[in-house]
Scaffold this motif. Structure first.
Motif, PDB file in Angstrom:
ATOM      1  N   TYR A 179       0.832  -1.208   0.000  1.00  0.00           N
ATOM      2  CA  TYR A 179       0.000   0.000   0.000  1.00  0.00           C
ATOM      3  C   TYR A 179       0.864   1.255   0.000  1.00  0.00           C
ATOM      4  CZ  TYR A 179       1.083   0.440   4.984  1.00  0.00           C
ATOM      5  OH  TYR A 179       1.744   0.584   6.184  1.00  0.00           O
ATOM      6  N   PHE A 180       0.246   2.369  -0.428  1.00  0.00           N
ATOM      7  CA  PHE A 180       0.922   3.656  -0.535  1.00  0.00           C
ATOM      8  C   PHE A 180      -0.157   4.735  -0.557  1.00  0.00           C
ATOM      9  CE2 PHE A 180       0.951   0.999  -4.298  1.00  0.00           C
ATOM     10  CZ  PHE A 180       0.014   1.627  -5.096  1.00  0.00           C
ATOM     11  N   PRO A 181       0.190   5.992  -0.264  1.00  0.00           N
ATOM     12  CA  PRO A 181      -0.833   7.047  -0.182  1.00  0.00           C
ATOM     13  C   PRO A 181      -1.563   7.258  -1.500  1.00  0.00           C
ATOM     14  CG  PRO A 181       1.208   7.765   0.847  1.00  0.00           C
ATOM     15  CD  PRO A 181       1.529   6.484   0.124  1.00  0.00           C
ATOM     16  N   LYS A 182      -2.858   7.517  -1.418  1.00  0.00           N
ATOM     17  CA  LYS A 182      -3.645   7.817  -2.603  1.00  0.00           C
ATOM     18  C   LYS A 182      -3.127   9.077  -3.282  1.00  0.00           C
ATOM     19  CE  LYS A 182      -8.088   5.704  -1.405  1.00  0.00           C
ATOM     20  NZ  LYS A 182      -9.516   5.941  -1.100  1.00  0.00           N
ATOM     21  N   GLY A 183      -3.071   9.027  -4.593  1.00  0.00           N
ATOM     22  CA  GLY A 183      -2.665  10.197  -5.357  1.00  0.00           C
ATOM     23  C   GLY A 183      -1.168  10.374  -5.484  1.00  0.00           C
ATOM     24  N   ARG A 184      -0.379   9.562  -4.794  1.00  0.00           N
ATOM     25  CA  ARG A 184       1.074   9.716  -4.881  1.00  0.00           C
ATOM     26  C   ARG A 184       1.562   9.102  -6.193  1.00  0.00           C
ATOM     27  NH1 ARG A 184       5.202   8.118  -0.140  1.00  0.00           N
ATOM     28  NH2 ARG A 184       4.365  10.095   0.631  1.00  0.00           N
ATOM     29  N   LEU A 185       2.450   9.837  -6.886  1.00  0.00           N
ATOM     30  CA  LEU A 185       3.062   9.331  -8.105  1.00  0.00           C
ATOM     31  C   LEU A 185       4.169   8.361  -7.717  1.00  0.00           C
ATOM     32  CD1 LEU A 185       3.060   9.586 -11.194  1.00  0.00           C
ATOM     33  CD2 LEU A 185       4.768  11.397 -10.963  1.00  0.00           C
ATOM     34  N   LEU A 186       3.995   7.098  -8.042  1.00  0.00           N
ATOM     35  CA  LEU A 186       4.965   6.091  -7.636  1.00  0.00           C
ATOM     36  C   LEU A 186       6.243   6.205  -8.456  1.00  0.00           C
ATOM     37  CD1 LEU A 186       2.797   2.872  -7.200  1.00  0.00           C
ATOM     38  CD2 LEU A 186       3.190   4.747  -5.601  1.00  0.00           C
ATOM     39  N   SER A 187       7.367   6.053  -7.792  1.00  0.00           N
ATOM     40  CA  SER A 187       8.639   6.036  -8.505  1.00  0.00           C
ATOM     41  C   SER A 187       8.719   4.771  -9.348  1.00  0.00           C
ATOM     42  CB  SER A 187       9.803   6.060  -7.514  1.00  0.00           C
ATOM     43  OG  SER A 187       9.889   4.838  -6.814  1.00  0.00           O
ATOM     44  N   PRO A 188       9.466   4.812 -10.446  1.00  0.00           N
ATOM     45  CA  PRO A 188       9.627   3.588 -11.247  1.00  0.00           C
ATOM     46  C   PRO A 188      10.173   2.421 -10.427  1.00  0.00           C
ATOM     47  CG  PRO A 188      10.378   5.484 -12.487  1.00  0.00           C
ATOM     48  CD  PRO A 188      10.099   5.970 -11.093  1.00  0.00           C
ATOM     49  N   ALA A 189      11.065   2.703  -9.472  1.00  0.00           N
ATOM     50  CA  ALA A 189      11.621   1.628  -8.645  1.00  0.00           C
ATOM     51  C   ALA A 189      10.522   0.957  -7.820  1.00  0.00           C
ATOM     52  CB  ALA A 189      12.717   2.178  -7.735  1.00  0.00           C
ATOM     53  N   LEU A 190       9.631   1.761  -7.234  1.00  0.00           N
ATOM     54  CA  LEU A 190       8.546   1.193  -6.441  1.00  0.00           C
ATOM     55  C   LEU A 190       7.557   0.448  -7.329  1.00  0.00           C
ATOM     56  CD1 LEU A 190       7.038   0.699  -3.853  1.00  0.00           C
ATOM     57  CD2 LEU A 190       6.075   3.015  -3.996  1.00  0.00           C
ATOM     58  N   ARG A 191       7.270   0.990  -8.512  1.00  0.00           N
ATOM     59  CA  ARG A 191       6.363   0.294  -9.426  1.00  0.00           C
ATOM     60  C   ARG A 191       6.920  -1.074  -9.815  1.00  0.00           C
ATOM     61  NH1 ARG A 191       2.192   2.467 -11.953  1.00  0.00           N
ATOM     62  NH2 ARG A 191       2.542   1.134 -13.766  1.00  0.00           N
ATOM     63  N   LEU A 192       8.227  -1.124 -10.076  1.00  0.00           N
ATOM     64  CA  LEU A 192       8.859  -2.393 -10.415  1.00  0.00           C
ATOM     65  C   LEU A 192       8.758  -3.380  -9.256  1.00  0.00           C
ATOM     66  CD1 LEU A 192      12.155  -1.600 -12.370  1.00  0.00           C
ATOM     67  CD2 LEU A 192      10.186  -2.897 -13.175  1.00  0.00           C
ATOM     68  N   LEU A 193       8.977  -2.884  -8.040  1.00  0.00           N
ATOM     69  CA  LEU A 193       8.908  -3.762  -6.871  1.00  0.00           C
ATOM     70  C   LEU A 193       7.487  -4.285  -6.673  1.00  0.00           C
ATOM     71  CD1 LEU A 193      10.279  -5.070  -4.464  1.00  0.00           C
ATOM     72  CD2 LEU A 193       9.797  -2.989  -3.145  1.00  0.00           C
ATOM     73  N   CYS A 194       6.479  -3.407  -6.832  1.00  0.00           N
ATOM     74  CA  CYS A 194       5.090  -3.849  -6.715  1.00  0.00           C
ATOM     75  C   CYS A 194       4.794  -4.948  -7.727  1.00  0.00           C
ATOM     76  CB  CYS A 194       4.138  -2.679  -6.931  1.00  0.00           C
ATOM     77  SG  CYS A 194       4.123  -1.435  -5.623  1.00  0.00           S
ATOM     78  N   ARG A 195       5.237  -4.725  -8.946  1.00  0.00           N
ATOM     79  CA  ARG A 195       4.986  -5.712 -10.002  1.00  0.00           C
ATOM     80  C   ARG A 195       5.674  -7.036  -9.671  1.00  0.00           C
ATOM     81  NH1 ARG A 195       3.436  -4.975 -15.193  1.00  0.00           N
ATOM     82  NH2 ARG A 195       3.819  -2.753 -15.042  1.00  0.00           N
ATOM     83  N   HIS A 196       6.904  -6.952  -9.190  1.00  0.00           N
ATOM     84  CA  HIS A 196       7.665  -8.166  -8.891  1.00  0.00           C
ATOM     85  C   HIS A 196       7.038  -8.951  -7.749  1.00  0.00           C
ATOM     86  CE1 HIS A 196      11.334 -10.646  -8.761  1.00  0.00           C
ATOM     87  NE2 HIS A 196      11.142 -10.653  -7.452  1.00  0.00           N
ATOM     88  N   LEU A 197       6.631  -8.257  -6.683  1.00  0.00           N
ATOM     89  CA  LEU A 197       6.055  -8.954  -5.535  1.00  0.00           C
ATOM     90  C   LEU A 197       4.743  -9.638  -5.897  1.00  0.00           C
ATOM     91  CD1 LEU A 197       6.725  -6.451  -2.604  1.00  0.00           C
ATOM     92  CD2 LEU A 197       8.023  -8.490  -3.235  1.00  0.00           C
ATOM     93  N   GLY A 198       4.045  -9.070  -6.888  1.00  0.00           N
ATOM     94  CA  GLY A 198       2.775  -9.657  -7.275  1.00  0.00           C
ATOM     95  C   GLY A 198       2.837 -10.556  -8.489  1.00  0.00           C
ATOM     96  N   GLU A 199       4.052 -10.869  -8.967  1.00  0.00           N
ATOM     97  CA  GLU A 199       4.171 -11.707 -10.155  1.00  0.00           C
ATOM     98  C   GLU A 199       3.435 -13.028  -9.952  1.00  0.00           C
ATOM     99  OE1 GLU A 199       8.252 -12.222 -11.182  1.00  0.00           O
ATOM    100  OE2 GLU A 199       8.355 -10.374 -12.340  1.00  0.00           O
ATOM    101  N   GLY A 200       2.680 -13.398 -10.963  1.00  0.00           N
ATOM    102  CA  GLY A 200       1.897 -14.615 -10.863  1.00  0.00           C
ATOM    103  C   GLY A 200       0.559 -14.402 -10.178  1.00  0.00           C
ATOM    104  N   PHE A 201       0.336 -13.160  -9.685  1.00  0.00           N
ATOM    105  CA  PHE A 201      -0.934 -12.879  -8.997  1.00  0.00           C
ATOM    106  C   PHE A 201      -1.571 -11.618  -9.548  1.00  0.00           C
ATOM    107  CE2 PHE A 201      -3.435 -11.184  -5.393  1.00  0.00           C
ATOM    108  CZ  PHE A 201      -4.319 -12.243  -5.263  1.00  0.00           C
ATOM    109  N   LEU A 202      -0.753 -10.563  -9.798  1.00  0.00           N
ATOM    110  CA  LEU A 202      -1.276  -9.320 -10.362  1.00  0.00           C
ATOM    111  C   LEU A 202      -1.339  -9.410 -11.878  1.00  0.00           C
ATOM    112  CD1 LEU A 202       0.710  -6.676  -8.289  1.00  0.00           C
ATOM    113  CD2 LEU A 202      -1.614  -7.449  -7.924  1.00  0.00           C
ATOM    114  N   GLY A 203      -2.134  -8.513 -12.473  1.00  0.00           N
ATOM    115  CA  GLY A 203      -2.190  -8.418 -13.922  1.00  0.00           C
ATOM    116  C   GLY A 203      -1.028  -7.603 -14.445  1.00  0.00           C
ATOM    117  N   ASP A 204      -0.963  -7.461 -15.754  1.00  0.00           N
ATOM    118  CA  ASP A 204       0.132  -6.731 -16.377  1.00  0.00           C
ATOM    119  C   ASP A 204       0.091  -5.251 -16.110  1.00  0.00           C
ATOM    120  OD1 ASP A 204       1.057  -9.069 -17.421  1.00  0.00           O
ATOM    121  OD2 ASP A 204       0.023  -8.836 -19.357  1.00  0.00           O
ATOM    122  N   ASP A 205      -1.025  -4.718 -15.650  1.00  0.00           N
ATOM    123  CA  ASP A 205      -1.138  -3.279 -15.452  1.00  0.00           C
ATOM    124  C   ASP A 205      -0.781  -2.876 -14.043  1.00  0.00           C
ATOM    125  OD1 ASP A 205      -4.726  -3.003 -14.829  1.00  0.00           O
ATOM    126  OD2 ASP A 205      -3.250  -4.515 -14.235  1.00  0.00           O
ATOM    127  N   ALA A 206      -0.137  -3.762 -13.271  1.00  0.00           N
ATOM    128  CA  ALA A 206       0.224  -3.418 -11.894  1.00  0.00           C
ATOM    129  C   ALA A 206       1.249  -2.322 -11.868  1.00  0.00           C
ATOM    130  CB  ALA A 206       0.773  -4.648 -11.188  1.00  0.00           C
TER     131      ALA A 206
END
Length: 301
Positions: free
Chosen positions: A274-301
């Motif tokens: 989780y992260f604050p609503k409206g916050r622009l996520l850094s590319p590093a955080l977006r990559l980490l979110c995607r990685h942690l959810g691999e196999g569970f999240l969709g491609d638009d994570a």
């Protein structure tokens, strides 16, 4: 904008975001006195006070809040654009700060984070293990991991695990000596191994089967906020423990532990980042979110 003006605004935003000169100094890797001097120089240049300062608290003035609201989106966009340019050049870097409960660290980070660090060697991840529900923004964290039922309404979140269950487990030796409970009411005569939430509270045990349900709590033979200690005590026949599904799989397979009243255990929302609503996520955080959810999240994570 001159370099000194950019540095002043960056220091101001860090203090406003973290609510502390000390935490802002840590985030920017400078001394607290340097941050204080920089912010005071900005106040003198603008001709207005940006913070209310007391020995116990720090808060934005009306002018400070107005300045923060005007410049924060621009600074976030700049940081994002720089990071995107670095990513396109193949040199994505940065630091992601996470606050995570111990069980989530064991279940989510331990098996998944090492491969992320190998895949992205220029990204560093700082993990603070904390079972308390803290203000992640005030403490300077980029994101956190919590169970779905513990998320605040002002946070956005992404699921990184399927639903979970709380399982009651005990050793075969304990059940041979004390008998196996057949329904939740039978637990009253047993030794409980409780997970401590803090402030004298322990985790209540919830049961649901069809239309029947109940929530029970009882002083136990052990109360701790260390899930590993609960499991160890259960393995040694000290009582019945309530643990998160998945944390005791090896012991269930080996026969060291068996489930109790499993038919009364119902799923609940699993782990979310989780992260604050409206916050622009850094590319590093977006990559980490995607990685942690691999196999569970969709491609638009």
């Amino acid at each position: 904008m001159r370099g000194v003006e950019y540095a002043e605004l960056e220091a101001f935003l860090a203090v406003a975001r973290l609510g502390s000169f000390r935490r802002a100094a840590e985030a920017l890797t400078v001394s607290p006195s340097a941050i204080s001097h920089t912010v005071r120089a900005l106040e003198e240049r603008l001709g207005t006070r940006l913070f209310h300062r007391t020995t116990r608290s720090l808060s934005l003035t009306e002018d400070g809040a107005r300045l923060r609201d005007r410049i924060a989106p621009a600074f976030a966009a700049i940081a994002f654009s720089v990071a995107e340019a670095a990513r396109e050049a193949g040199t994505l870097s940065g630091t992601v700060r996470l606050t995570v409960p111990r069980v989530a660290s064991q279940m989510i980070l331990a098996p998944r984070l090492p491969s992320f660090l190998r895949r992205h060697p220029d990204i560093s991840v700082e993990v603070d293990i904390n079972d308390q529900l803290i203000d992640s923004v005030a403490e300077g964290f980029d994101a956190g991991i919590r169970l779905g039922e513990a998320l605040r309404s002002d946070m956005e979140s992404l699921p990184i695990s399927p639903p979970l269950r709380g399982l009651l487990v005990a050793s075969p030796d304990y059940l041979a000596r004390h008998g196996r409970p057949r329904e939740p009411a039978d637990l009253d005569g047993h030794r409980w191994l409780n997970y401590r939430l803090g402030a004298g509270r322990t985790l209540a045990w919830e049961f649901q089967r069809g239309d029947a349900g109940t929530v029970l709590s009882k002083a136990g033979a052990l109360s701790t906020n260390d899930a590993d200690l609960l499991i160890a005590a259960a393995l040694e026949g000290c009582g019945i423990a309530c643990v998160t599904e998945g944390t005791v799989d090896p012991h269930l397979k080996s026969g060291g532990l068996v489930t109790v009243l499993e038919e009364w255990s119902q799923p609940y929302p699993g782990w979310f980042i989780y992260f604050p609503k409206g916050r622009l996520l850094s590319p590093a955080l977006r990559l980490l979110c995607r990685h942690l959810g691999e196999g569970f999240l969709g491609d638009d994570a």
